[in-house]
Motif scaffolding. Structure first.
Motif, PDB file in Angstrom:
ATOM      1  N   LEU A   1     -11.011  -5.371   6.138  1.00  0.00           N
ATOM      2  CA  LEU A   1     -10.859  -4.699   4.845  1.00  0.00           C
ATOM      3  C   LEU A   1      -9.411  -4.353   4.527  1.00  0.00           C
ATOM      4  O   LEU A   1      -9.115  -3.872   3.434  1.00  0.00           O
ATOM      5  N   LEU A   2      -8.495  -4.593   5.464  1.00  0.00           N
ATOM      6  CA  LEU A   2      -7.102  -4.215   5.263  1.00  0.00           C
ATOM      7  C   LEU A   2      -6.416  -5.111   4.245  1.00  0.00           C
ATOM      8  O   LEU A   2      -6.741  -6.298   4.114  1.00  0.00           O
ATOM      9  N   VAL A   3      -5.455  -4.541   3.530  1.00  0.00           N
ATOM     10  CA  VAL A   3      -4.678  -5.305   2.553  1.00  0.00           C
ATOM     11  C   VAL A   3      -3.804  -6.317   3.283  1.00  0.00           C
ATOM     12  O   VAL A   3      -3.093  -5.976   4.229  1.00  0.00           O
ATOM     13  N   LYS A   4      -3.877  -7.552   2.833  1.00  0.00           N
ATOM     14  CA  LYS A   4      -3.039  -8.613   3.408  1.00  0.00           C
ATOM     15  C   LYS A   4      -1.881  -8.983   2.476  1.00  0.00           C
ATOM     16  O   LYS A   4      -0.766  -9.253   2.929  1.00  0.00           O
ATOM     17  N   ASP A   5      -2.152  -9.034   1.193  1.00  0.00           N
ATOM     18  CA  ASP A   5      -1.123  -9.379   0.204  1.00  0.00           C
ATOM     19  C   ASP A   5      -0.929  -8.187  -0.719  1.00  0.00           C
ATOM     20  O   ASP A   5      -1.862  -7.748  -1.397  1.00  0.00           O
ATOM     21  N   PHE A   6       0.299  -7.682  -0.755  1.00  0.00           N
ATOM     22  CA  PHE A   6       0.574  -6.472  -1.522  1.00  0.00           C
ATOM     23  C   PHE A   6       0.938  -6.824  -2.962  1.00  0.00           C
ATOM     24  O   PHE A   6       1.868  -7.598  -3.209  1.00  0.00           O
ATOM     25  N   PRO A   7       0.216  -6.260  -3.935  1.00  0.00           N
ATOM     26  CA  PRO A   7       0.503  -6.557  -5.339  1.00  0.00           C
ATOM     27  C   PRO A   7       1.789  -5.879  -5.797  1.00  0.00           C
ATOM     28  O   PRO A   7       2.206  -4.856  -5.257  1.00  0.00           O
ATOM     29  N   VAL A   8       2.437  -6.471  -6.799  1.00  0.00           N
ATOM     30  CA  VAL A   8       3.613  -5.868  -7.430  1.00  0.00           C
ATOM     31  C   VAL A   8       3.114  -4.983  -8.568  1.00  0.00           C
ATOM     32  O   VAL A   8       2.472  -5.461  -9.496  1.00  0.00           O
ATOM     33  N   LEU A   9       3.417  -3.681  -8.498  1.00  0.00           N
ATOM     34  CA  LEU A   9       2.770  -2.729  -9.393  1.00  0.00           C
ATOM     35  C   LEU A   9       3.726  -1.961 -10.307  1.00  0.00           C
ATOM     36  O   LEU A   9       3.299  -1.093 -11.049  1.00  0.00           O
ATOM     37  N   ASP A  10       5.036  -2.268 -10.249  1.00  0.00           N
ATOM     38  CA  ASP A  10       5.983  -1.674 -11.193  1.00  0.00           C
ATOM     39  C   ASP A  10       5.979  -0.153 -11.084  1.00  0.00           C
ATOM     40  O   ASP A  10       5.845   0.565 -12.083  1.00  0.00           O
ATOM     41  N   LEU A  11       6.166   0.352  -9.852  1.00  0.00           N
ATOM     42  CA  LEU A  11       6.088   1.789  -9.620  1.00  0.00           C
ATOM     43  C   LEU A  11       7.446   2.476  -9.562  1.00  0.00           C
ATOM     44  O   LEU A  11       7.501   3.718  -9.513  1.00  0.00           O
TER      45      LEU A  11
END
Length: 447
Positions: free
Chosen positions: A107-117
């Protein structure tokens, strides 16, 4: 921003803690390292009252020994081994928790999205002072405003790293800018006050200080000379700012921890229609520049956009790993980190708008109460009983006729949800976002 937030150093701290915990005898562990810098300025009557800058670091190590768990926190990491040894020793004498544990690896995140934070615009105390003073001046310029209740502006930058013993490491940096102004209208015992504010991830998205100040002043003036109402049953319209609280009550009722403890009035309602057909509520952890946007949750798990309410039907609880295990369900990436562990909760939750403006809702209702301000927290999470102090305006034939105060509105959230009609004026700036809403047939207690 690398000179203010060093992600490589945060990553190193978290990794050192995880390694130390494994050496100290933990079966599993995770570590969170956070750092931040914030700057705020408060002004009143044209002068700076206070300037505050804060910088801080914190690390939290959570360890698991079998089904026993413990956590320790520190502001400095001078002795990772000592911190880890204390955590493991605490865990060995803690009671067993059958639902404790790290997230399942799949369930762990493998690909981190670009979120403009992250907005890289750094603010100075002078910058914030100018913003606050401009907002205050605009509020004081409104006819009928007698004095300022103060204005403020702020800037915050924060970095987060999460590392686990089963190989997850993720990090992100976020920014936040804000301003507010409080205006006072009238004199003596007839004074009224109101405010306006804005808070955004990117500075360029903020409303102008002049607009914030002007609205604060106008809101205060229109509250002058409020009247009381007699007790009755009436239609109630919550303006957008007040409507967010209704959505917040829904978010609390579908929190997995409340469901597991059986302390929610919605605990047996999954799959049932609890709102009118067509009502939709979504929770979006990936909302662009959102106030609660994040690439992973407090356990490193991936998340999807949830249609929490679809066509009026309840479809999801908010779940972290522990509550999901207790309920026999799959986590949905809603773990929030805090203190010694995680707890489930919403991210960017939004009541989707309808097709009628606030004015059209008032015209449809004919007469009733327009709520602009709520007081107290009179909601029973177990039964859904609702009772809040309120102020706002009485309207007739769809038009505001007088300000009102010192009244209480009451009902039950089950009934309120069923009768809820959303307006079209969605205020999408905050992590809890809602348009104005109308609810027919609420109890109003007055004289």
């Amino acid at each position: 921003m690398s000179e203010l937030i060093d992600q490589s150093e945060l990553q190193s701290r978290a990794a050192r803690l995880v390694e130390a915990a494994r050496k100290a005898g933990a079966d599993a562990c995770d570590a969170v390292a956070v750092t931040g810098v914030s700057l705020g300025v408060d002004v009143r009557e044209g002068k700076v009252e206070e300037t505050e800058r804060a910088e801080g670091d914190d690390v939290t190590l959570r360890v698991f020994v079998g089904k026993r768990t413990a956590a320790v926190s520190a502001n400095r990491l001078d002795d990772p081994a000592g911190l880890a040894e204390r955590a493991v020793a605490m865990a060995k004498v803690a009671p067993e928790d059958p639902y404790a544990g790290l997230a399942d690896p799949e369930l762990l995140v493998k690909d981190f999205p670009v979120l403009d934070l992250l907005d890289t615009k750094e603010m100075t105390a002078e910058d914030l002072s100018e913003i606050a003073l401009e907002a205050e001046a605009a509020g004081l310029a409104v006819e009928g405003v007698s004095k300022s209740g103060g204005a403020g502006a702020s800037w915050r930058l924060g970095g987060v790293v999460l590392a686990t013993s089963h190989g997850f490491q993720g990090s992100y940096i976020s920014s936040r800018y804000g301003m507010s102004m409080t205006a006072v209208a009238g004199d003596g015992t007839a004074m009224e006050r109101d405010y306006d504010f804005d808070s955004r991830t990117y500075f360029e998205d903020l409303e102008s200080p002049a607009e914030i100040g002007r609205r604060a002043g106008e809101r205060a003036v229109r509250r002058l000379n409020p009247q009381k109402l007699s007790t009755r049953t009436t239609n109630v319209i919550y303006e957008s700012r007040a409507a967010r609280s209704i959505l917040g009550h829904l978010a609390g009722a579908i929190n997995g921890a409340s469901i597991a403890r059986k302390t929610s009035f919605l605990k047996d309602r999954m799959g049932e229609r609890i709102f009118a057909p067509g009502i939709q509520v979504i929770d979006d952890p990936f909302k662009r520049r959102g106030a609660a946007t994040r690439p992973f949750d407090g356990e490193g798990t991936k998340a999807d956009v949830l249609d929490v309410i679809s066509d009026g039907v309840l479809r999801h609880w908010f779940l972290d790993g522990a509550t999901a295990r207790e309920l026999g369900l799959k986590p949905n990436g809603r773990a929030h980190r805090g203190g010694s562990g995680t707890s489930p909760g919403a991210t960017n939750i939004t009541l989707m708008p309808g097709d009628k403006s606030l004015e059209e809702l008032m015209a449809e209702a004919g007469e009733g109460l327009l709520v602009t301000d709520l007081i107290g927290h009179g909601v029973n999470g177990l039964t859904g009983d609702y009772s809040r102090g309120a102020a706002g305006f009485w309207f007739e034939q769809g038009k505001i006729v007088k300000p009102v105060s010192e009244i209480t509105i009451a009902g039950n959230l089950n009934d309120m949800f069923r009768r809820l009609v959303p307006g079209s004026d969605l205020d999408n700036r905050y992590s809890t976002a809602a348009p104005s809403i109308m609810i027919e047939g609420m109890a109003l207690a007055g004289n």
